[in-house]
Design an enzyme around this catalytic site. Structure first.
Site, PDB file in Angstrom:
ATOM      1  N   ASP A 121     -10.650 -60.891 -21.511  1.00 20.56           N
ATOM      2  CA  ASP A 121      -9.634 -60.698 -20.586  1.00 20.56           C
ATOM      3  C   ASP A 121      -9.643 -60.416 -19.370  1.00 20.56           C
ATOM      4  O   ASP A 121     -11.245 -60.581 -19.084  1.00 20.56           O
ATOM      5  CB  ASP A 121      -8.952 -60.045 -21.093  1.00 20.56           C
ATOM      6  CG  ASP A 121      -7.711 -60.208 -20.974  1.00 20.56           C
ATOM      7  OD1 ASP A 121      -7.231 -60.177 -19.933  1.00 20.56           O
ATOM      8  OD2 ASP A 121      -6.356 -59.661 -21.540  1.00 20.56           O
ATOM      9  N   HIS A 125     -10.735 -62.877 -16.740  1.00 19.39           N
ATOM     10  CA  HIS A 125     -10.158 -63.171 -15.842  1.00 19.39           C
ATOM     11  C   HIS A 125      -9.765 -62.463 -14.534  1.00 19.39           C
ATOM     12  O   HIS A 125      -8.888 -62.571 -14.596  1.00 19.39           O
ATOM     13  CB  HIS A 125      -8.912 -62.769 -17.140  1.00 19.39           C
ATOM     14  CG  HIS A 125      -8.686 -63.687 -18.701  1.00 19.39           C
ATOM     15  ND1 HIS A 125      -6.993 -63.693 -19.194  1.00 19.39           N
ATOM     16  CD2 HIS A 125      -9.269 -64.737 -18.831  1.00 19.39           C
ATOM     17  CE1 HIS A 125      -7.449 -64.277 -19.979  1.00 19.39           C
ATOM     18  NE2 HIS A 125      -8.186 -65.173 -19.958  1.00 19.39           N
TER      19      HIS A 125
END
Ligand SMILES: *[C@@H]1O[C@H](CO)[C@@H](O)[C@H](O)[C@H]1NC(C)=O
Ligand SMILES: *[C@@H]1O[C@H](CO)[C@@H](O)[C@H](O)[C@H]1NC(C)=O
Ligand SMILES: *[C@@H]1O[C@H](CO)[C@@H](O)[C@H](O)[C@H]1NC(C)=O
Ligand SMILES: *[C@@H]1O[C@H](CO)[C@@H](O)[C@H](O)[C@H]1NC(C)=O
Length: 387
Positions: free
Chosen positions: A210, A233
């Site tokens: 993430d 991310h």
């Protein structure tokens, strides 16, 4: 006085001077986990032992250090609380192992501490990836209501949720933090910062499933430099606008590399009626390597289920991107999707050079309701409202 005696006298004086400078930290009292009956090997739960050792170290009137030797210790969730009587070091040279299935909440939480040092070169092993769908609610380490502290030279791996959360932390440095979890492990943010002031993150590597770093509401004066991010991310601010009056102010991200991440530098807000601001953000000297969305503002952020059809009321302003180089995996290297009701203002682009990795043409910009200034090299060609 003979030579030997004068030498002893001199070194005594040196020690005394050192003690004065370091305010007594020369007499660090050691507390060793093993002496409290910890059982190594990773099967027997050591949480009670750890809390007992911590409490003794914390109560010690002076500088204290809790030592974990280079073995593996299994530990169920614990809260290590202050306030402590003096500065305290949590020195992990081994591996602390989490339970296989973590409930929502933190695995190891440090709370209400002034002058904490978290170090030792050892690992915190979350035993992830997550086995439960609500992994977003759990975290490996968290620091809450911690001030004037430092985390340095630690490894966090295989989290079942966020690796490290800072909540209500002031004036604290994170240096040489190594985070690694598989790319496909969901909701395993690297470092999440909320409601905190004066945080620096330096010389760290973050690979996760993430955001590498997520900066959430109430955070200001945050500096990130020398960070390698990927997979993951990217470095995000937000999501903002989830509740009324959310703010992030004064963030600097410099000398960082993003490799193979989905996003690079991202600011995201929900399309709700709650006002808020994201302001005074500086991105400098960033290298992108095959990043899908290198520069992205998303004011229609929606990660699941039914999201509002309205427009975001969070103002994004005074954001500078300078010396951002490298490659994009998608054609839209600069993607600024702002809000119709609350456009993005004073966005500056200085020396942007992001090439598209694909075959079909060159990188492009795509903006809605964003305006600002440009200078220096501009690849992709800037949006119309930038001059
Ligand atoms: C952190 O600083 C803020 C002011 O910026 C203050 O209101 C808050 O109480 C401080 N937090 C702690 C844990 O000391
Ligand atoms: C910003 O944080 C640093 C510590 O990281 C601190 O020394 C400085 O005073 C802070 N500045 C403001 C304006 O809060
Ligand atoms: C980023 O990559 C460049 C070029 O590969 C390298 O020189 C630099 O040291 C890297 N930065 C960090 C923070 O590792
Ligand atoms: C640019 O963004 C808009 C949404 O704001 C979208 O409708 C459009 O298709 C995008 N352009 C390209 C070339 O992807």
């Amino acid at each position: 006085m003979d030579f030997k005696a004068s030498l002893t006298k001199n070194s005594l004086i040196l020690v005394l001077i050192f003690c004065l400078i370091t305010k007594g930290q020369c007499q660090v009292k050691f507390f060793t986990l093993e002496n409290y009956g910890a059982v190594k090997g990773g099967e027997v739960d050591n949480s009670k032992v750890l809390v007992k050792a911590w409490n003794d170290a914390c109560k010690w009137k002076g500088a204290s250090r809790l030592d974990i030797s280079s073995e593996t210790y299994f530990v169920n969730p614990v809260i290590l609380s202050g306030p402590c009587s003096g500065p305290i070091e949590f020195h992990n040279s081994g591996t602390l192992k989490a339970p296989l299935s973590l409930k929502p909440g933190s695995w190891i939480e440090f709370r209400h501490i002034n002058r904490l040092t978290l170090t030792g070169g050892g690992s915190f092993d979350g035993q992830g990836p997550p086995k439960q769908p609500n992994s977003r609610l759990s975290s490996m380490l968290s620091l809450s209501f911690v001030t004037n502290s430092k985390a340095e030279n630690i490894k966090l791996r295989n989290s079942q949720g966020t690796h490290l959360i800072l909540f209500a932390v002031n004036n604290t440095e994170l240096n040489e933090i190594r985070i690694s979890s598989p790319e496909e492990s969901h909701n395993t943010d690297g470092i999440k910062i909320g409601a905190s002031n004066g945080i620096t993150i330096t010389n760290s590597n973050i690979a996760s499933g993430d955001d590498c770093i997520a900066i959430l509401t109430g955070s200001k004066n945050i500096t990130i430099s020398g960070v390698n991010c990927g997979p993951g991310h990217g470095i995000s601010i937000g999501s903002m606008g989830h509740s009324p009056n959310e703010h992030v102010d004064h963030v600097t991200v410099k000398h960082c590399n993003l490799s193979g991440t989905t996003n690079g530098l991202r600011i995201k807000t929900w399309a709700t009626d709650y006002p808020g601001t994201v302001s005074n953000i500086q991105y400098q000297e960033i290298i992108m390597d095959n990043v899908y969305n290198p520069i992205i503002f998303d004011q229609h952020y929606c990660d699941a289920g039914s999201c509002g059809q309205g427009t975001s009321k969070v103002e994004i302003q005074d954001v500078t991107f300078s010396n951002i180089h490298g490659t994009s995996r998608s054609k839209i290297a600069v993607n600024l999707q702002c809000s119709r009701s609350t456009p993005c203002n004073r966005i500056e682009l200085e020396d942007i050079n992001i090439k598209y990795n694909g075959e079909d043409g060159t990188s492009i910009s795509n903006c809605s309701y964003a305006s600002g200034k440009v200078s220096g090299v501009q690849l992709p060609k800037p949006c119309p409202l930038f001059s």
